[in-house]
Scaffold this motif. Structure first.
Motif, PDB file in Angstrom:
ATOM      1  N   GLY A  20       1.018  -1.348   0.035  1.00 25.19           N
ATOM      2  CA  GLY A  20       0.094  -0.072  -0.090  1.00 25.19           C
ATOM      3  C   GLY A  20       0.894   1.183  -0.071  1.00 25.19           C
ATOM      4  N   THR A  21       0.188   2.242  -0.194  1.00 26.03           N
ATOM      5  CA  THR A  21       0.911   3.635  -0.317  1.00 26.03           C
ATOM      6  C   THR A  21       1.332   4.307   0.902  1.00 26.03           C
ATOM      7  N   GLN A  22       0.517   4.180   2.176  1.00 30.09           N
ATOM      8  CA  GLN A  22       0.988   4.581   3.247  1.00 30.09           C
ATOM      9  C   GLN A  22       2.298   4.024   3.553  1.00 30.09           C
ATOM     10  N   TYR A  79      -3.125  15.143   1.164  1.00 23.65           N
ATOM     11  CA  TYR A  79      -3.663  14.112   1.639  1.00 23.65           C
ATOM     12  C   TYR A  79      -3.348  13.961   3.268  1.00 23.65           C
ATOM     13  N   ILE A  86       0.364  15.332  -5.563  1.00 22.15           N
ATOM     14  CA  ILE A  86      -0.844  14.430  -5.885  1.00 22.15           C
ATOM     15  C   ILE A  86      -1.229  15.127  -7.318  1.00 22.15           C
ATOM     16  N   ASN A 104      -5.895  15.478  -4.104  1.00 25.09           N
ATOM     17  CA  ASN A 104      -6.766  15.214  -2.904  1.00 25.09           C
ATOM     18  C   ASN A 104      -6.531  16.272  -1.839  1.00 25.09           C
ATOM     19  N   ASP A 134       2.088  10.758  -5.751  1.00 16.91           N
ATOM     20  CA  ASP A 134       1.125   9.910  -5.300  1.00 16.91           C
ATOM     21  C   ASP A 134      -0.058   9.727  -6.239  1.00 16.91           C
ATOM     22  N   ALA A 175      -2.778   7.898  -6.318  1.00 21.12           N
ATOM     23  CA  ALA A 175      -3.726   6.919  -5.680  1.00 21.12           C
ATOM     24  C   ALA A 175      -4.862   6.775  -6.704  1.00 21.12           C
ATOM     25  N   SER A 188      -5.591   0.486  -4.107  1.00 26.89           N
ATOM     26  CA  SER A 188      -6.941   0.618  -3.330  1.00 26.89           C
ATOM     27  C   SER A 188      -8.310   1.123  -3.946  1.00 26.89           C
ATOM     28  N   LYS A 189      -7.976   2.243  -4.846  1.00 24.96           N
ATOM     29  CA  LYS A 189      -8.881   3.071  -5.279  1.00 24.96           C
ATOM     30  C   LYS A 189      -9.530   2.631  -6.667  1.00 24.96           C
ATOM     31  N   ARG A 201      -4.405  -4.076  -0.412  1.00 25.52           N
ATOM     32  CA  ARG A 201      -3.469  -3.319  -0.093  1.00 25.52           C
ATOM     33  C   ARG A 201      -2.019  -3.285  -0.889  1.00 25.52           C
TER      34      ARG A 201
HETATM   35  C1  LIG Z   1      -3.741  10.587  -2.025  1.00 24.74           C
HETATM   36  C2  LIG Z   1      -3.788   9.505  -1.222  1.00 24.74           C
HETATM   37  N1  LIG Z   1      -2.623   8.443  -1.098  1.00 24.74           N
HETATM   38  C3  LIG Z   1      -2.879   7.273  -0.417  1.00 24.74           C
HETATM   39  C4  LIG Z   1      -4.057   6.951   0.099  1.00 24.74           C
HETATM   40  C5  LIG Z   1      -3.930   5.465   0.656  1.00 24.74           C
HETATM   41  O1  LIG Z   1      -3.564   4.550  -0.256  1.00 24.74           O
HETATM   42  P1  LIG Z   1      -3.001   3.024   0.407  1.00 24.74           P
HETATM   43  O2  LIG Z   1      -4.644   2.383   0.558  1.00 24.74           O
HETATM   44  O3  LIG Z   1      -2.419   2.372  -0.885  1.00 24.74           O
HETATM   45  O4  LIG Z   1      -2.353   3.105   1.454  1.00 24.74           O
HETATM   46  C6  LIG Z   1      -5.093   7.631  -0.359  1.00 24.74           C
HETATM   47  C7  LIG Z   1      -6.576   6.968   0.243  1.00 24.74           C
HETATM   48  O5  LIG Z   1      -7.259   7.451   0.585  1.00 24.74           O
HETATM   49  C8  LIG Z   1      -5.142   8.556  -0.704  1.00 24.74           C
HETATM   50  O6  LIG Z   1      -6.120   9.468  -1.006  1.00 24.74           O
END
Ligand SMILES: Cc1ncc(COP(=O)(O)O)c(C=O)c1O
Length: 301
Positions: free
Chosen positions: A17-19, A43, A87, A92, A120, A122, A149-150, A157
């Motif tokens: 996942g991104t986080q 974000y 982003i 976001n 990012d 996302a 995820s999106k 993840r």
């Molecule tokens: C800009 C942005 N980055 C990352 C995420 C989270 O990504 P991940 O589920 O891959 O950790 C989100 C989710 O809302 C997001 O809006």
């Protein structure tokens, strides 16, 4: 094919996942106590990551095309930052897609001041006509993180990262080699690979794109065009310079609709963050239509 040409396999890695990977990249590229540049609204979890890593967040002003080049140049001169986190595709919370021309100006300044870009993505796969990512414009300084995820599967993840080069990837990731929190599990990796190779991931993405386009059209039809500032991807930005985001969100709450005030995303406490983020996802189409109709009555003056 937003990258213009196939990417070398050695530049790509799969993460949990991104986080997680933002945590890794920011700590490796900015270092404890370092400065990172971010959009003035961004974000929300980036603030938490920065706090955990002791990073100093410097906010950059935005216009309707994204980060302002003058703001970036000024901040580079004043703070000698190591990293820009942004982003560019479906920002976001502001929902805009940065034009190619703006991406080129931003990349040039980052190159001149030796600033790495973490983009990012996302929602990067959702718009069908988004310009090339920074990785295609300035590959030697860019890390592109595409979470799935999106745009495919929330549950897995998984995020793909494109690094500047395989040698940079090795040097940045070596200190994290024995840490297990950032890499994806073998099960998730094998499921996503099968989904991609069988074409299933592509058809899921196509369905999400079609649904997003339908919902954006609904938002454009139901919300007042004078207040809509972006309807890309899975959310919409609605603004009115005469009211703060908090005021707009309170008016929405009075008619039973939950939207997020721009102040929740603001890096500096900015009383003028005059807008709200309206999610188009996670509700049925009929509930969305009802909510947008209520908003159009409640928020218009
Ligand atoms: C800009 C942005 N980055 C990352 C995420 C989270 O990504 P991940 O589920 O891959 O950790 C989100 C989710 O809302 C997001 O809006």
């Amino acid at each position: 094919m937003r990258y213009g040409k196939p990417l070398e396999a050695g530049r790509i890695f799969l993460t949990n996942g991104t986080q997680n990977v933002l945590f890794v990249l920011l700590s490796a590229l900015a270092g404890r106590g370092g400065a990172i540049l971010v959009e003035e609204m961004t974000y929300r979890q980036i603030r938490e990551v920065a706090q955990l890593l002791g990073l100093n967040l410097i906010s950059l002003a935005l216009d309707d095309d994204g980060v302002l080049p003058e703001a970036l140049e000024e901040a580079c001169k004043a703070h000698s930052p190591k990293v820009l986190y942004c982003i560019p595709t479906v920002q976001n919370p502001r929902a805009m897609i940065m034009s190619e021309e703006r991406r080129r100006s931003i990349a040039l300044i980052a190159q001149n001041y030796g600033v790495a870009i973490i983009e990012d993505e996302a929602q990067g796969l959702i718009p069908v006509d988004a310009p090339a990512p920074f990785s295609a414009i300035a590959p030697e300084i860019t890390w592109t993180v595409t979470g799935l995820s999106k745009c495919t599967l929330v549950g897995l993840r998984v995020a793909y990262v494109v690094a500047p080069s395989s040698s940079t990837l090795t040097s940045v990731m070596t200190p994290f080699e024995s840490m297990a929190f950032w890499y994806t599990s073998a099960v998730s990796a094998s499921v996503i690979t099968q989904y991609i190779e069988s074409g299933l991931a592509g058809s899921m993405l196509a369905s999400i794109q079609a649904e997003a386009a339908k919902r954006q059209a609904m938002a454009r039809k139901l919300l007042p065009s004078t207040m809509m500032r972006g309807a890309n991807g899975l959310h919409v930005w609605m603004a009115d310079p005469s009211r703060t985001g908090d005021q707009l969100a309170a008016e929405a709450a009075r008619v039973g609709v939950l939207v997020r005030s721009g102040s929740e995303y603001a890096i500096d406490s900015n009383p003028l963050s005059s807008g709200v983020r309206i999610s188009l996802a996670d509700v049925s189409e009929s509930d969305l239509s009802e909510a947008l109709s209520r908003l159009s009555v409640a928020l218009v003056r």
